[in-house]
Design a protein around this motif. Structure first.
Motif, PDB file in Angstrom:
ATOM      1  N   THR A 180       1.141  -1.359   0.012  1.00 53.21           N
ATOM      2  CA  THR A 180       0.194   0.028  -0.078  1.00 53.21           C
ATOM      3  C   THR A 180       0.803   1.343   0.078  1.00 53.21           C
ATOM      4  N   GLN A 181       1.815   1.191   0.809  1.00 51.58           N
ATOM      5  CA  GLN A 181       2.919   2.237   1.057  1.00 51.58           C
ATOM      6  C   GLN A 181       3.499   2.432  -0.471  1.00 51.58           C
ATOM      7  N   LEU A 182       4.019   1.389  -1.101  1.00 50.16           N
ATOM      8  CA  LEU A 182       4.488   1.564  -2.399  1.00 50.16           C
ATOM      9  C   LEU A 182       3.580   2.155  -3.524  1.00 50.16           C
ATOM     10  N   TRP A 183       2.122   2.029  -3.384  1.00 52.98           N
ATOM     11  CA  TRP A 183       1.334   2.287  -4.513  1.00 52.98           C
ATOM     12  C   TRP A 183       1.079   3.925  -4.097  1.00 52.98           C
ATOM     13  N   VAL A 184       0.968   4.070  -2.948  1.00 50.67           N
ATOM     14  CA  VAL A 184       0.795   5.753  -2.345  1.00 50.67           C
ATOM     15  C   VAL A 184       1.789   6.497  -3.007  1.00 50.67           C
ATOM     16  N   ILE A 185       3.091   5.961  -2.826  1.00 51.56           N
ATOM     17  CA  ILE A 185       4.301   6.633  -3.481  1.00 51.56           C
ATOM     18  C   ILE A 185       4.151   6.967  -4.879  1.00 51.56           C
ATOM     19  N   ILE A 186       3.626   5.658  -5.712  1.00 49.19           N
ATOM     20  CA  ILE A 186       3.734   5.825  -7.208  1.00 49.19           C
ATOM     21  C   ILE A 186       2.694   6.437  -7.573  1.00 49.19           C
ATOM     22  N   ILE A 187       1.494   6.643  -6.922  1.00 48.02           N
ATOM     23  CA  ILE A 187       0.464   7.675  -7.435  1.00 48.02           C
ATOM     24  C   ILE A 187       0.743   8.974  -7.069  1.00 48.02           C
ATOM     25  N   ALA A 188       1.545   9.220  -5.828  1.00 45.15           N
ATOM     26  CA  ALA A 188       1.937  10.641  -5.769  1.00 45.15           C
ATOM     27  C   ALA A 188       2.768  11.134  -6.673  1.00 45.15           C
ATOM     28  N   LEU A 189       3.906  10.335  -6.882  1.00 43.90           N
ATOM     29  CA  LEU A 189       4.876  10.737  -7.971  1.00 43.90           C
ATOM     30  C   LEU A 189       4.090  10.980  -9.341  1.00 43.90           C
TER      31      LEU A 189
END
Length: 107
Positions: free
Chosen positions: A5-14
């Motif tokens: 989930t943390q990985l996807w949040v970072i990908i979406i934010a970037l």
């Protein structure tokens, strides 16, 4: 990463940040003429970015464990010299690649 989930949040934010930066130039300013002073400064973007990308690969190459290498330094000097003398990017890249391959084979 400890959590997907943390990985996807970072990908979406970037992705959103990247989209926002591009939209600011293309969507908001794209249909208007830019001021002359800005166009003059934008001409130097490649001249500033390319050395910043290439210099670490020549001075601290990962292939040698971060130690300067005579082969890469020689290829960089040859590339710079040919580029400066001929003002031809393709000739400079060709000579630099040839020097790198030749010296790598010999040493």
């Amino acid at each position: 990463m400890s959590d997907t989930t943390q990985l996807w949040v970072i990908i979406i934010a970037l992705g959103l940040g990247s989209f926002g930066m591009r939209f600011a130039f293309l969507g908001l300013v794209g249909d208007r003429a830019m001021p002359e002073w800005l166009l003059r400064h934008l001409r130097y973007t490649a001249v500033a970015v390319i050395p910043a990308l290439v210099a670490p690969l020549v001075v601290w190459p990962t292939a040698t464990g971060g130690e300067p290498d005579a082969t890469r330094l020689s290829a960089a000097v040859a590339t710079f010299a040919v580029g400066y003398l001929t003002k031809n990017v393709f000739a400079a890249m060709g000579v630099g690649a040839a020097v790198l391959v030749t010296l790598s084979a010999l040493l």
